[in-house]
Design a protein around this motif. Structure first.
Motif, PDB file in Angstrom:
ATOM      1  N   ASN A   1     -80.698   7.635 -50.414  1.00 48.03           N
ATOM      2  CA  ASN A   1     -80.992   9.036 -50.224  1.00 48.03           C
ATOM      3  C   ASN A   1     -82.272   9.219 -51.370  1.00 48.03           C
ATOM      4  O   ASN A   1     -83.147  10.149 -51.317  1.00 48.03           O
TER       5      ASN A   1
ATOM      6  N   TRP B   1     -79.810  23.505 -54.181  1.00 53.16           N
ATOM      7  CA  TRP B   1     -79.181  22.690 -53.162  1.00 53.16           C
ATOM      8  C   TRP B   1     -80.199  22.480 -51.992  1.00 53.16           C
ATOM      9  O   TRP B   1     -79.839  21.847 -50.885  1.00 53.16           O
TER      10      TRP B   1
ATOM     11  N   PRO C   1     -82.643  17.099 -51.963  1.00 52.33           N
ATOM     12  CA  PRO C   1     -81.587  15.892 -51.789  1.00 52.33           C
ATOM     13  C   PRO C   1     -81.442  15.169 -52.937  1.00 52.33           C
ATOM     14  O   PRO C   1     -80.019  14.914 -53.104  1.00 52.33           O
TER      15      PRO C   1
ATOM     16  N   TYR D   1     -77.978  16.661 -54.602  1.00 49.74           N
ATOM     17  CA  TYR D   1     -76.639  16.263 -54.039  1.00 49.74           C
ATOM     18  C   TYR D   1     -76.189  14.660 -54.497  1.00 49.74           C
ATOM     19  O   TYR D   1     -75.124  14.422 -54.816  1.00 49.74           O
TER      20      TYR D   1
ATOM     21  N   ASP E   1     -69.476  14.015 -48.370  1.00 47.82           N
ATOM     22  CA  ASP E   1     -70.161  15.141 -47.729  1.00 47.82           C
ATOM     23  C   ASP E   1     -71.207  15.614 -48.430  1.00 47.82           C
ATOM     24  O   ASP E   1     -72.510  15.993 -47.713  1.00 47.82           O
ATOM     25  N   LEU E   2     -71.589  15.185 -49.747  1.00 44.14           N
ATOM     26  CA  LEU E   2     -72.844  15.404 -50.463  1.00 44.14           C
ATOM     27  C   LEU E   2     -73.775  14.640 -49.864  1.00 44.14           C
ATOM     28  O   LEU E   2     -74.952  14.877 -49.609  1.00 44.14           O
TER      29      LEU E   2
ATOM     30  N   ASP F   1     -74.836  15.457 -46.453  1.00 45.24           N
ATOM     31  CA  ASP F   1     -75.944  16.614 -46.714  1.00 45.24           C
ATOM     32  C   ASP F   1     -77.142  16.263 -46.837  1.00 45.24           C
ATOM     33  O   ASP F   1     -78.363  16.692 -46.498  1.00 45.24           O
ATOM     34  N   ALA F   2     -77.424  15.607 -48.066  1.00 40.73           N
ATOM     35  CA  ALA F   2     -78.877  15.012 -48.447  1.00 40.73           C
ATOM     36  C   ALA F   2     -79.525  14.126 -47.518  1.00 40.73           C
ATOM     37  O   ALA F   2     -80.663  14.157 -47.396  1.00 40.73           O
TER      38      ALA F   2
ATOM     39  N   ALA G   1     -79.222  14.368 -44.420  1.00 42.08           N
ATOM     40  CA  ALA G   1     -79.845  15.351 -43.329  1.00 42.08           C
ATOM     41  C   ALA G   1     -81.112  15.838 -43.549  1.00 42.08           C
ATOM     42  O   ALA G   1     -82.122  15.971 -42.824  1.00 42.08           O
ATOM     43  N   ILE G   2     -80.980  16.565 -44.950  1.00 46.68           N
ATOM     44  CA  ILE G   2     -82.219  17.259 -45.479  1.00 46.68           C
ATOM     45  C   ILE G   2     -83.394  15.952 -45.730  1.00 46.68           C
ATOM     46  O   ILE G   2     -84.616  16.467 -45.394  1.00 46.68           O
TER      47      ILE G   2
END
Length: 272
Positions: A155, A211, A214, A217, A234-235, A238-239, A241-242
């Motif tokens: 990430n 938030w 990335p 997270y 989950d973090l 999310d990172a 995806a961004i």
């Protein structure tokens, strides 16, 4: 010998040639190598002693041992990943060679892929000794984070590439007068990425901005792992995806800025 190509005619040989060019340039200059080693070493020593002091004087930081050193190492991956990408790009700008490359069969995507590989090489030269110093001097085994480390690294490197591609496009379009953005943009992100403190420290309205980044997270995930022994997948998702959105946007921006540079003649000048 026929040129080995991938999807959409991307040439592995041309990418390899560009990587070799940057590798030879790096290996031919001891100041460049020294710079890669010096700053990570200084950071880990400085922050390591700060953490040692805090651990001796505060119960919370004693319980959360490793959070500062871990944050420093992860921050260095983020910053040096972007810098390694951008420095290789700036080498072409400084040498006034970018126009020659763009008139060659080299495709923009091949150019960017070669810069990505070089950022990993430069990153390894700086960060691996840094992690060994942390282990020897402060008994912090960064690699003991295990599999979550892969998620953290991926990430952060994706974010660094997104920023590197975007700022390279800005320098390409505006010339070396915009070079300072290469060194400053990541530091502008630094306070909002919550490297050394949790997101909850920020004002509520600023937490929404944090938030959206990335790295936030990743650093929250690192603290959860070191303090609570919990891997927050989950973090990481999310990172990721961004980061996917940012990478696509940065590629699009670079190509748009490249077209603009060609149309305005700044591709060949590349001056201030």
């Amino acid at each position: 010998m026929s040129d080995l190509t991938l999807h959409r005619g991307i040439s592995v040989h041309r990418i390899g040639a560009m990587i070799l060019r940057y590798w030879y340039l790096l290996m031919s200059s001891w100041p460049r190598l020294l710079e890669l080693l010096y700053w990570p070493a200084m950071q880990i020593i400085t922050w390591g002693f700060i953490q040692h002091y805090i651990a001796l004087n505060a119960n919370f930081f004693a319980r959360a041992g490793g959070t500062l050193i871990g944050a420093v190492i992860l921050w260095d991956i983020l910053f040096r990943g972007q810098l390694g990408f951008s420095i290789s790009f700036l080498e072409e700008m400084w040498a006034r060679n970018l126009g020659n490359l763009m008139m060659s069969p080299l495709k923009p995507i091949e150019f960017l892929l070669s810069l990505m590989v070089m950022s990993l090489i430069r990153l390894a030269i700086g960060v691996i000794p840094m992690t060994l110093l942390a282990l020897v001097l402060f008994h912090f085994n960064f690699y003991a984070l295990g599999l979550p480390l892969i998620a953290f690294f991926c990430n952060l490197i994706f974010t660094s590439w997104s920023v590197g591609i975007f700022v390279s496009g800005l320098v390409l379009r505006n010339g070396l007068g915009a070079e300072s953005i290469v060194w400053t943009l990541m530091f502008a992100i630094m306070p909002l990425a919550c490297i050394y403190y949790p997101v909850s420290v920020l004002p509520v309205w600023l937490q929404y901005v944090a938030w959206a980044l990335p790295p936030t997270y990743v650093f929250e995930g690192m603290r959860a792992l070191l303090i609570e022994n919990t891997f927050r997948i989950d973090l990481m998702l999310d990172a990721l995806a961004i980061n996917a959105v940012l990478l696509v946007a940065s590629f699009w921006a670079f190509l748009a800025l490249l077209r603009s540079a060609k149309n305005n003649g700044s591709l060949l000048s590349g001056g201030e």
